[in-house]
Design a protein around this motif. Structure first.
Motif, PDB file in Angstrom:
ATOM      1  N   ASP A 129       1.357  -1.353  -0.377  1.00 49.63           N
ATOM      2  CA  ASP A 129      -0.216   0.334  -0.033  1.00 49.63           C
ATOM      3  C   ASP A 129       1.152   1.436  -0.524  1.00 49.63           C
ATOM      4  OD1 ASP A 129      -2.342  -1.527  -0.475  1.00 49.63           O
ATOM      5  OD2 ASP A 129      -2.374  -1.322   2.213  1.00 49.63           O
ATOM      6  N   VAL A 130       0.790   2.064  -0.949  1.00 48.19           N
ATOM      7  CA  VAL A 130       1.385   3.324  -1.000  1.00 48.19           C
ATOM      8  C   VAL A 130       0.766   4.775  -1.594  1.00 48.19           C
ATOM      9  CG1 VAL A 130       3.357   4.462  -3.250  1.00 48.19           C
ATOM     10  CG2 VAL A 130       2.663   1.844  -2.696  1.00 48.19           C
ATOM     11  N   THR A 131       1.223   5.517  -0.102  1.00 52.95           N
ATOM     12  CA  THR A 131       0.894   6.721  -0.089  1.00 52.95           C
ATOM     13  C   THR A 131       1.741   8.009  -0.925  1.00 52.95           C
ATOM     14  OG1 THR A 131      -0.870   5.498   1.280  1.00 52.95           O
ATOM     15  CG2 THR A 131      -0.694   8.121   0.913  1.00 52.95           C
ATOM     16  N   LEU A 132       0.583   8.974  -1.513  1.00 52.67           N
ATOM     17  CA  LEU A 132       1.898  10.096  -1.664  1.00 52.67           C
ATOM     18  C   LEU A 132       1.653  10.545  -0.996  1.00 52.67           C
ATOM     19  CD1 LEU A 132       1.889   9.458  -6.055  1.00 52.67           C
ATOM     20  CD2 LEU A 132       3.814   9.875  -4.524  1.00 52.67           C
ATOM     21  N   VAL A 133       1.596  12.070  -0.382  1.00 51.03           N
ATOM     22  CA  VAL A 133       2.025  13.163   0.505  1.00 51.03           C
ATOM     23  C   VAL A 133       2.952  13.887  -0.419  1.00 51.03           C
ATOM     24  CG1 VAL A 133       2.013  11.818   2.175  1.00 51.03           C
ATOM     25  CG2 VAL A 133       3.447  12.433   2.239  1.00 51.03           C
ATOM     26  N   PRO A 134       1.984  15.358  -0.379  1.00 53.11           N
ATOM     27  CA  PRO A 134       3.240  16.545  -1.024  1.00 53.11           C
ATOM     28  C   PRO A 134       3.913  17.510   0.334  1.00 53.11           C
ATOM     29  CG  PRO A 134       0.716  17.066  -0.163  1.00 53.11           C
ATOM     30  CD  PRO A 134       0.759  15.779  -0.150  1.00 53.11           C
ATOM     31  N   VAL A 135       5.590  17.493  -0.140  1.00 50.61           N
ATOM     32  CA  VAL A 135       6.193  18.004   1.007  1.00 50.61           C
ATOM     33  C   VAL A 135       6.449  19.189   0.019  1.00 50.61           C
ATOM     34  CG1 VAL A 135       7.257  16.255   1.643  1.00 50.61           C
ATOM     35  CG2 VAL A 135       8.434  16.462  -0.798  1.00 50.61           C
ATOM     36  N   ASP A 136       7.428  20.076   0.603  1.00 49.35           N
ATOM     37  CA  ASP A 136       7.349  21.616   0.190  1.00 49.35           C
ATOM     38  C   ASP A 136       9.291  21.502  -0.673  1.00 49.35           C
ATOM     39  OD1 ASP A 136       7.392  24.420   0.071  1.00 49.35           O
ATOM     40  OD2 ASP A 136       9.401  23.868   2.151  1.00 49.35           O
ATOM     41  N   ASP A 153      12.231  14.876  -1.809  1.00 45.63           N
ATOM     42  CA  ASP A 153      12.701  16.756  -2.186  1.00 45.63           C
ATOM     43  C   ASP A 153      12.533  17.290  -1.235  1.00 45.63           C
ATOM     44  OD1 ASP A 153      14.761  14.691  -3.062  1.00 45.63           O
ATOM     45  OD2 ASP A 153      14.676  16.401  -4.838  1.00 45.63           O
ATOM     46  N   THR A 154      12.733  17.933  -0.234  1.00 43.39           N
ATOM     47  CA  THR A 154      11.794  18.588   0.451  1.00 43.39           C
ATOM     48  C   THR A 154      12.391  19.235   2.393  1.00 43.39           C
ATOM     49  OG1 THR A 154       9.409  19.056   2.027  1.00 43.39           O
ATOM     50  CG2 THR A 154      11.442  16.983   2.480  1.00 43.39           C
ATOM     51  N   SER A 155      12.031  20.694   2.330  1.00 46.76           N
ATOM     52  CA  SER A 155      12.441  21.798   2.791  1.00 46.76           C
ATOM     53  C   SER A 155      12.179  21.385   4.157  1.00 46.76           C
ATOM     54  CB  SER A 155      11.988  22.933   3.267  1.00 46.76           C
ATOM     55  OG  SER A 155      10.925  23.466   3.262  1.00 46.76           O
ATOM     56  N   TYR A 156      12.342  21.758   5.383  1.00 44.33           N
ATOM     57  CA  TYR A 156      11.685  21.240   7.007  1.00 44.33           C
ATOM     58  C   TYR A 156      10.614  21.940   6.697  1.00 44.33           C
ATOM     59  CZ  TYR A 156      11.134  20.832  11.541  1.00 44.33           C
ATOM     60  OH  TYR A 156      10.634  20.470  12.844  1.00 44.33           O
ATOM     61  N   GLY A 157       9.501  22.621   5.979  1.00 39.93           N
ATOM     62  CA  GLY A 157       8.119  23.087   6.440  1.00 39.93           C
ATOM     63  C   GLY A 157       7.297  21.518   5.638  1.00 39.93           C
ATOM     64  N   VAL A 158       7.054  20.550   5.848  1.00 33.17           N
ATOM     65  CA  VAL A 158       6.707  19.704   5.391  1.00 33.17           C
ATOM     66  C   VAL A 158       4.741  19.565   6.110  1.00 33.17           C
ATOM     67  CG1 VAL A 158       6.026  16.843   5.386  1.00 33.17           C
ATOM     68  CG2 VAL A 158       8.488  18.210   4.818  1.00 33.17           C
ATOM     69  N   PRO A 159       4.049  20.050   5.461  1.00 34.89           N
ATOM     70  CA  PRO A 159       2.964  20.134   5.869  1.00 34.89           C
ATOM     71  C   PRO A 159       1.989  18.973   7.082  1.00 34.89           C
ATOM     72  CG  PRO A 159       3.024  20.204   3.465  1.00 34.89           C
ATOM     73  CD  PRO A 159       3.996  19.758   3.541  1.00 34.89           C
TER      74      PRO A 159
END
Length: 274
Positions: free
Chosen positions: A143-150, A175-181
């Motif tokens: 089971d795979v889930t995509l999650v928005p990052v920054d 690839d993301t900043s620390y500002g993950v929702p």
């Protein structure tokens, strides 16, 4: 679930072509690499496997590491070091489903799925399958889930991979900043293994034109510029999501040599059983 880190480096990898810095020299002396990012996830119950991101180093990664070719793929975002290896599907696969987000990026006017479909429309052996962020889908029995990052200015996704039978969980920050929702942090939470983007140590933020951001209580930047986490930010995010084990990936050759090969920075070829 068997997780193999095929590529643990940033966009130029380590050693970097043409570079004679201390870190690149030491990597050559040790015979180790951090090639461009890619993660192989094998469902050991079914023998199927999923490839997360298609590194430009795809060919060498699969020649070097003893893992099967994937039964499905996933593209987190459209930067070349995560997608351009998909061209290797030519004459290698009979049929390869490639999963990507359906959310339209206001910067490009296309979703990741749209861009992959357009860029690789000549590859009749791949089928792009659109997926909606936060909606779990099953592939390779997982089971795979995509999650928005920054990761400005483009949309980018982290993800979770869970075994529905054993409960094993892998989380990737993308690839993301620390500002993950916050909603994404909740989805990433409590993994057995967390792969976190940690491009450089926080001490190098002074060399970035934009410095750093997302400072902690002691003023240490958890984001390098605007697009990637520092080592310190990645470790803080790992603590935030309560990761059982963390490996730092997407790291650059700019790490000082005395820090570049310390734990928990990952190297190509590492393998984990979850």
């Amino acid at each position: 679930m068997r997780v193999t880190l095929l590529g643990t480096g940033d966009t130029t990898g380590t050693p970097t072509v043409g570079c004679d810095c201390d870190t690149c020299r030491e990597a050559r002396a040790r015979g180790v690499e951090r090639s461009r990012f890619s993660v192989h996830v094998e469902n050991t119950r079914t023998g199927e496997s999923l490839l997360v991101d298609f590194s430009p180093d795809f060919r060498q990664q699969f020649l070097t590491h003893d893992v099967p070719l994937p039964d499905a793929g996933l593209v987190s975002h459209i930067h070349f070091d995560h997608v351009d290896g998909l061209g290797n599907a030519y004459r290698v696969f009979d049929d390869l489903p490639v999963h990507a987000a359906d959310e339209v990026d206001p910067k490009t006017g296309q979703s990741v799925a749209d861009t992959v479909s357009q860029k690789y429309d000549y590859l009749d052996r791949i089928t792009v399958r659109e997926q909606t962020p936060f909606e779990s889908f099953r592939t390779c029995g997982l089971d795979v889930t995509l999650v928005p990052v920054d990761h400005p200015p483009l949309i980018c996704f982290g993800l979770t991979v869970e075994d529905p039978e054993t409960g094993a969980k892998l989380s990737l920050s993308g690839d993301t900043s620390y500002g993950v929702p916050e909603e994404s942090r909740e989805a990433l939470a409590d993994p057995d293994l967390f792969l976190a983007d940690a491009i450089v140590p926080a001490s190098l933020c002074e060399h970035h034109p934009l410095g750093g951001k997302h400072h902690d209580a002691d003023g240490v930047p958890r984001t390098f510029g605007t697009k990637h986490m520092t080592r310190e930010g990645a470790l803080d995010l790992a603590a935030d999501v309560n990761a059982e084990q963390t490996r730092l990936v997407h790291t650059a050759h700019f790490y000082p040599v005395e820090e570049a090969f310390e734990e928990p920075l990952a190297l190509d070829g590492e393998q984990y059983e979850l």
